[in-house]
Write an enzyme that holds these catalytic residues in place. Sequence first.
Site, mmCIF file in Angstrom:
data_model
loop_
_atom_site.group_PDB
_atom_site.id
_atom_site.type_symbol
_atom_site.label_atom_id
_atom_site.label_comp_id
_atom_site.label_asym_id
_atom_site.label_seq_id
_atom_site.Cartn_x
_atom_site.Cartn_y
_atom_site.Cartn_z
ATOM 1 N N LYS A 2 -11.426 -10.651 -2.648
ATOM 2 C CA LYS A 2 -12.548 -9.701 -2.658
ATOM 3 C C LYS A 2 -12.080 -8.327 -3.121
ATOM 4 O O LYS A 2 -12.854 -7.563 -3.666
ATOM 5 C CB LYS A 2 -13.235 -9.645 -1.299
ATOM 6 C CG LYS A 2 -12.329 -9.174 -0.203
ATOM 7 C CD LYS A 2 -12.808 -9.628 1.155
ATOM 8 C CE LYS A 2 -11.596 -9.714 2.064
ATOM 9 N NZ LYS A 2 -11.706 -10.604 3.164
ATOM 10 N N LYS A 62 0.840 -1.199 0.000
ATOM 11 C CA LYS A 62 0.000 0.000 0.000
ATOM 12 C C LYS A 62 0.880 1.257 0.000
ATOM 13 O O LYS A 62 0.601 2.211 -0.736
ATOM 14 C CB LYS A 62 -0.946 0.014 1.209
ATOM 15 C CG LYS A 62 -1.841 1.222 1.217
ATOM 16 C CD LYS A 62 -3.188 0.959 1.838
ATOM 17 C CE LYS A 62 -4.022 2.234 1.719
ATOM 18 N NZ LYS A 62 -5.335 2.101 2.278
ATOM 19 N N LYS A 67 -4.696 -14.300 -7.420
ATOM 20 C CA LYS A 67 -5.533 -15.133 -6.546
ATOM 21 C C LYS A 67 -6.964 -14.585 -6.545
ATOM 22 O O LYS A 67 -7.177 -13.385 -6.798
ATOM 23 C CB LYS A 67 -4.955 -15.181 -5.129
ATOM 24 C CG LYS A 67 -5.045 -13.871 -4.387
ATOM 25 C CD LYS A 67 -4.612 -14.004 -2.929
ATOM 26 C CE LYS A 67 -4.763 -12.628 -2.267
ATOM 27 N NZ LYS A 67 -4.342 -12.559 -0.902
HETATM 28 P P1 AMP Z 1 -9.459 -12.933 4.631
HETATM 29 O O1 AMP Z 1 -10.703 -12.817 3.851
HETATM 30 O O2 AMP Z 1 -8.345 -12.075 4.106
HETATM 31 O O3 AMP Z 1 -9.707 -12.753 6.121
HETATM 32 O O4 AMP Z 1 -8.951 -14.416 4.442
HETATM 33 C C1 AMP Z 1 -9.437 -15.480 5.193
HETATM 34 C C2 AMP Z 1 -8.673 -16.747 4.910
HETATM 35 O O5 AMP Z 1 -8.850 -17.145 3.543
HETATM 36 C C3 AMP Z 1 -7.151 -16.606 5.102
HETATM 37 O O6 AMP Z 1 -6.667 -17.766 5.746
HETATM 38 C C4 AMP Z 1 -6.622 -16.502 3.708
HETATM 39 O O7 AMP Z 1 -5.299 -16.989 3.585
HETATM 40 C C5 AMP Z 1 -7.599 -17.392 2.931
HETATM 41 N N1 AMP Z 1 -7.685 -17.023 1.510
HETATM 42 C C6 AMP Z 1 -8.145 -15.837 1.014
HETATM 43 N N2 AMP Z 1 -8.106 -15.842 -0.344
HETATM 44 C C7 AMP Z 1 -7.622 -17.069 -0.710
HETATM 45 C C8 AMP Z 1 -7.373 -17.703 -1.980
HETATM 46 N N3 AMP Z 1 -7.621 -17.097 -3.144
HETATM 47 N N4 AMP Z 1 -6.890 -18.965 -1.970
HETATM 48 C C9 AMP Z 1 -6.649 -19.617 -0.800
HETATM 49 N N5 AMP Z 1 -6.866 -19.078 0.420
HETATM 50 C C10 AMP Z 1 -7.345 -17.824 0.482
#
Ligand code: AMP
Length: 342
Positions: A209, A123, A206
């Site tokens: 969101k 960022k 990847k």
């Molecule tokens: P977050 O939405 O950033 O809180 O992510 C929640 C969990 O989902 C974390 O353990 C991330 O590492 C996992 N995660 C998010 N996006 C991906 C993705 N595209 N592939 C695998 N794991 C993911």
Amino acid sequence: MSQQTPTDAPARPRVLSGIQPTSDSFHFGNYLGATRQWVDLQETHQPFFFIANMHALEPGPEPKVLRERTLRSAAQLIAMGIDPERSAIFVQSQIPEHAELTWVLECLTGFGEARRMTQFKDKSAKEGEGAASVGLFTYPILQAADILLYRPAYVPVGEDQRQHLELTRDLAQRFNHRYKKTFRLPEPYILKETAKILDLQNPAIKMSKSNSSPGGIITMLDDPKVSAKKIRSAVTDSGSEIRFDPEEKPGVSNLLTIYSALSGRSVEDLVASYDGQGYGALKGDLADVVVEFVTPFRDRTLDLLDDRAELQRVLRAGAETASEVASATLADVYDRVGFVAG
Ligand code: AMP
Ligand code: TRP
């Protein structure tokens, strides 16, 4: 509903993980990369799972949106199979020890060390250091506190969290060395196959969101018909052969990964059974598998959201279990650093 308390729980190693309530619905990356493992690990470990609403505060969401998403996250975790009878499922901000331990760990963290954490670094590289908040800067230290308070053996997450886990281990080691052995060094639990689910429209990135286009991301609470359509219009690679080759064929390989994870069939078995067929056949069948999976999940989540008082009660019970462990660890920490007992 009774909760396991640390005193009557069998001596199973603990697992802990958190997820941010930053959208109305989790996506397939969250589920396949992380929370599915949470569900499995409940069988063999003593589980602590929480909704990281303090981390989610950093970009400054509307208060009512943050509150709603926190409850939606809880409903989704339960609908996925997190069982409040077995797991402490709780909201981060309800356990003040997370913030309290953060301060102690901040005093052990180098400025340069925090600056090298990718979220902050990216960022500030893009928008200048002034664009990032102090909260974004200290985000990984709060995460280290989240983890170390519960002395877990494993932290199930996706690949993008590896750096945070490394910092956590470094801080634990530093504390243990400077004071007295207090923290267990947690191991990341990252399943190779699903560690990084890719964007359906741009398999170079990847699924996420923040960066995925609407067509690139399958959210768990989308209308199942919409999700099926996204699978059918996923970008596939040149050629027509169905083969698992993440380098040459990232799009098809990503679909095979998702298919295998949802169906329980191995990638080799899938590749063999689509031998000689085109991408259309694979996508059509995967679309059906996705619909079959998300339809009951969505119904369960919406049902749970019909009774918010019950959801809040479950979260309160989870917080009670979490609080016993967190307060005992923080008391050790405060004693060891030389804070005078109250
Ligand atoms: P977050 O939405 O950033 O809180 O992510 C929640 C969990 O989902 C974390 O353990 C991330 O590492 C996992 N995660 C998010 N996006 C991906 C993705 N595209 N592939 C695998 N794991 C993911
Ligand atoms: N930073 C994690 C993410 O974006 C969420 C998180 C916060 C977390 N605290 C945690 C994950 C502790 C594991 C353990 O996904």
